[in-house]
Design an enzyme around this catalytic site. Structure first.
Site, short mmCIF file in Angstrom:
data_model
loop_
_atom_site.label_atom_id
_atom_site.label_comp_id
_atom_site.label_asym_id
_atom_site.label_seq_id
_atom_site.Cartn_x
_atom_site.Cartn_y
_atom_site.Cartn_z
CG ASP A 23 52.64 2.02 -11.42
OD1 ASP A 23 52.57 1.89 -12.63
OD2 ASP A 23 52.45 0.85 -10.82
NE ARG A 27 47.25 0.11 -13.34
CZ ARG A 27 47.83 0.05 -12.15
NH1 ARG A 27 47.12 -0.79 -11.23
NH2 ARG A 27 49.09 0.16 -11.85
NE ARG A 36 50.15 1.37 -21.68
CZ ARG A 36 49.99 0.98 -20.26
NH1 ARG A 36 48.84 0.51 -20.02
NH2 ARG A 36 51.04 1.06 -19.30
CG HIS A 40 52.47 7.58 -20.26
ND1 HIS A 40 52.72 6.81 -19.05
CD2 HIS A 40 52.33 6.55 -21.44
CE1 HIS A 40 52.78 5.62 -19.55
NE2 HIS A 40 52.73 5.49 -20.70
CB THR A 69 66.33 -0.48 -16.51
OG1 THR A 69 66.12 -1.22 -15.36
CG2 THR A 69 67.60 0.43 -16.26
CG ASN A 71 58.94 1.15 -17.57
OD1 ASN A 71 59.28 2.15 -16.91
ND2 ASN A 71 58.09 0.43 -17.36
NE ARG A 74 55.47 -0.03 -19.28
CZ ARG A 74 54.67 0.58 -18.57
NH1 ARG A 74 54.02 1.79 -18.76
NH2 ARG A 74 54.66 0.46 -17.35
CB SER A 199 58.79 -1.48 -9.64
OG SER A 199 57.66 -2.36 -9.67
#
Ligand code: IPE
Ligand code: IPE
Ligand code: MG
Length: 244
Positions: A23, A27, A36, A40, A69, A71, A74, A199
């Site tokens: 995670d 950010r 973003r 990744h 499941t 995500n 987004r 989570s």
């Protein structure tokens, strides 16, 4: 190599199975005024690096949470970018797996994944099946509750087909219906990025896992951070409900 001080407790060994909630990618990117998906991409490089390190210090299983499941909530652009990264990673992994004898498994509900990516996942699974060294498990469209429901359905089907009866069910048997079938429960679960929650990750399997939380964002996570997590693990006393 990890500088790890051994103690006399039962967490003295290198954890056999480490799980990580990867995670903080978003950010990390936002702080650099990047999209973003750049976070990744950086996160996937961190995974590569940490997997190599885990293997070198004798960890047997590394399980990472890559896409939950939840995500799918987004933006389409972000989801598509993440799926493209999986595709890129798996293509590159095919060669590495053979070179380093790495077993790679993808865990999760793959019915929602594109047929192309699914075919690639099946291919990597088949290629690496014979490799018995280090095992990396990547959780994609994975949810702990979804996994338990999926397992309960499969068991119910076996009962309906007469292969099992409800009385047959034990904890060990139920574990065999999960995506993690055959994989021992994680000893240590690490969550970077400062969030102190699970989570929906490995709900069943984490019954007696040790946790380690750090504020470091996943793309900044490195070998020294992993050493710190393992050092913390070594200071734990795993009692499993027993008394001292
Ligand atoms: C984890 O990083 C990767 C996925 C969930 C796919 P995030 O994208 O959740 O990063 P933050 O939490 O927004 O920083
Ligand atoms: C958990 O991170 C899922 C993955 C790392 C793949 P999230 O960023 O989705 O979790 P929440 O929303 O902070 O709980
Ligand atoms: Mg997050």
């Amino acid at each position: 190599m990890a500088r790890i001080s051994k103690s006399k407790n039962n967490a003295a060994e290198i954890p056999q199975h480490i799980a990580i909630i990867m995670d903080g990618n978003g950010r990390w990117a936002t702080r650099r005024a990047l999209p973003r998906n750049a976070g990744h991409a950086a996160g996937s490089e961190t995974f590569r690096r940490i997997a190599t390190y885990c293997r070198s210090i004798g960890v047997k299983y590394l399980t990472v949470f890559a896409f939950s499941t939840e995500n799918w909530k987004r933006s389409a652009e972000e989801v598509q970018g993440i799926m493209q990264l999986f595709d890129k990673y798996l293509h590159e992994a095919i060669e590495e797996m053979a070179r380093d004898q790495i077993r790679l498994r993808v865990l999760g509900d793959l019915t929602r994944i594109s047929p192309e990516l699914r075919a690639l996942i099946e291919q990597t699974d088949e290629i690496s099946q014979e490799y018995e060294g280090f095992q990396a498990n990547i959780c994609i469209n994975y949810g702990g509750r979804d996994e338990i429901v999926h397992a309960a359905r499969a068991f119910a089907r076996d009962c309906a087909d007469g292969r099992r009866t409800p009385e047959d069910l034990t904890e060990a048997m139920f574990s065999g219906y999960l995506y993690t079938e055959g994989i021992p429960d994680p000893d240590l679960i690490i969550r970077p990025s400062g969030e102190i929650r699970i989570s929906n990750f490995l709900l069943w399997q984490s019954a007696y896992s040790e946790y380690y939380f750090t504020d470091v964002l996943w793309p900044d996570f490195d070998e020294a951070e992993l050493d710190r997590a393992i050092e913390s693990y070594h200071r734990r006393e795993r009692r499993y409900g027993g008394a001292q």
